[in-house]
Design a protein around this motif. Structure first.
Motif, PDB file in Angstrom:
ATOM      1  N   LEU A 134       0.822  -1.216   0.000  1.00  0.00           N
ATOM      2  CA  LEU A 134       0.000   0.000   0.000  1.00  0.00           C
ATOM      3  C   LEU A 134       0.858   1.269   0.000  1.00  0.00           C
ATOM      4  N   LEU A 135       2.130   1.143   0.329  1.00  0.00           N
ATOM      5  CA  LEU A 135       3.033   2.294   0.277  1.00  0.00           C
ATOM      6  C   LEU A 135       3.212   2.802  -1.147  1.00  0.00           C
ATOM      7  N   ILE A 136       2.779   2.020  -2.100  1.00  0.00           N
ATOM      8  CA  ILE A 136       2.882   2.467  -3.488  1.00  0.00           C
ATOM      9  C   ILE A 136       1.887   3.595  -3.770  1.00  0.00           C
ATOM     10  N   ILE A 137       0.848   3.702  -2.953  1.00  0.00           N
ATOM     11  CA  ILE A 137      -0.154   4.761  -3.161  1.00  0.00           C
ATOM     12  C   ILE A 137       0.448   6.148  -2.986  1.00  0.00           C
ATOM     13  N   PRO A 138       1.122   6.452  -1.852  1.00  0.00           N
ATOM     14  CA  PRO A 138       1.734   7.781  -1.772  1.00  0.00           C
ATOM     15  C   PRO A 138       2.849   7.985  -2.790  1.00  0.00           C
ATOM     16  N   LEU A 139       3.522   6.918  -3.167  1.00  0.00           N
ATOM     17  CA  LEU A 139       4.574   7.013  -4.183  1.00  0.00           C
ATOM     18  C   LEU A 139       3.988   7.465  -5.520  1.00  0.00           C
ATOM     19  N   ILE A 140       2.932   6.828  -5.943  1.00  0.00           N
ATOM     20  CA  ILE A 140       2.286   7.199  -7.207  1.00  0.00           C
ATOM     21  C   ILE A 140       1.647   8.584  -7.096  1.00  0.00           C
ATOM     22  N   PHE A 141       0.951   8.819  -5.986  1.00  0.00           N
ATOM     23  CA  PHE A 141       0.291  10.106  -5.773  1.00  0.00           C
ATOM     24  C   PHE A 141       1.288  11.257  -5.868  1.00  0.00           C
ATOM     25  N   ALA A 142       2.408  11.155  -5.161  1.00  0.00           N
ATOM     26  CA  ALA A 142       3.410  12.229  -5.167  1.00  0.00           C
ATOM     27  C   ALA A 142       3.986  12.441  -6.556  1.00  0.00           C
ATOM     28  N   ASN A 143       4.234  11.356  -7.276  1.00  0.00           N
ATOM     29  CA  ASN A 143       4.802  11.499  -8.618  1.00  0.00           C
ATOM     30  C   ASN A 143       3.817  12.107  -9.599  1.00  0.00           C
TER      31      ASN A 143
END
Length: 191
Positions: A36-45
């Protein structure tokens, strides 16, 4: 008339298997939770690309969020990678060994190298985490200055997760060393 039967293969006890299954399920569950840490990663990018190229106004926080979420995702996913057999091996030598030899090498490596390293990493990093938490450590890379203790907390958590999964892998390796057969087969993962 004589009854010739093949010798029975040894079977692990239910407790032995229960420990392995419990650890493996825990690692699998937490590994998928950490994805689920991929969510902030994608969001920020996505926000950064939009702000930079469409609005011509880059953000000051996206690089930190990207770096921290990717670092946490990478570290916290390492126990799942160990479970799945996705870490790097030198296959040109490894594939020629018997399962018993592989079990012996893995058992000794887990006992003498891997598990002690995870213990040392845990105790060193837990002190760093607690100190970072006590001083409310912040990044000095820009005007945003995000807190760093959550990322520092990922390191002892990762060491703990790897240690626990290492116990399961050690048990599997000891079984292979004893019997010449692996309890589980890892997927062949190629990049």
């Amino acid at each position: 008339m004589s009854n010739i039967s093949s010798p029975l293969k040894p079977a692990p006890s239910w407790a032995f298997l229960a420990v392995i299954r419990t650890i493996d399920k825990f690692t699998d569950w937490t590994g998928h939770l950490f994805v689920l840490l991929i969510i902030p990663l994608i969001f920020a990018n996505v926000i950064e690309v939009f702000a930079r190229y469409v609005l011509k106004s880059p953000t000051i926080w996206a690089l930190d969020v990207t770096t921290m979420s990717y670092g946490a995702l990478f570290m916290l996913g390492s126990a799942l990678a160990l479970l799945k057999g996705a870490h790097v091996r030198t296959d040109m030598l490894w594939e020629k060994f018997s399962d018993r030899t592989k079990g012996m090498i893995d058992s000794l490596a887990f006992l003498l190298l891997f598990l002690p390293t995870m213990v040392v990493l845990f105790f060193i990093s837990i002190d760093d985490f607690l100190y970072s938490l006590s001083i409310d450590e912040r990044s000095s890379s820009g005007a945003w200055t995000p807190i760093l203790w959550p990322l520092r907390g990922v390191i002892p958590l990762t060491a703990f997760m790897l240690f626990v999964q290492g116990i399961s892998e050690l048990m599997k390796s000891l079984w292979a060393w004893r019997t010449g057969e692996f309890l589980t087969q890892h997927e062949k993962i190629e990049v």
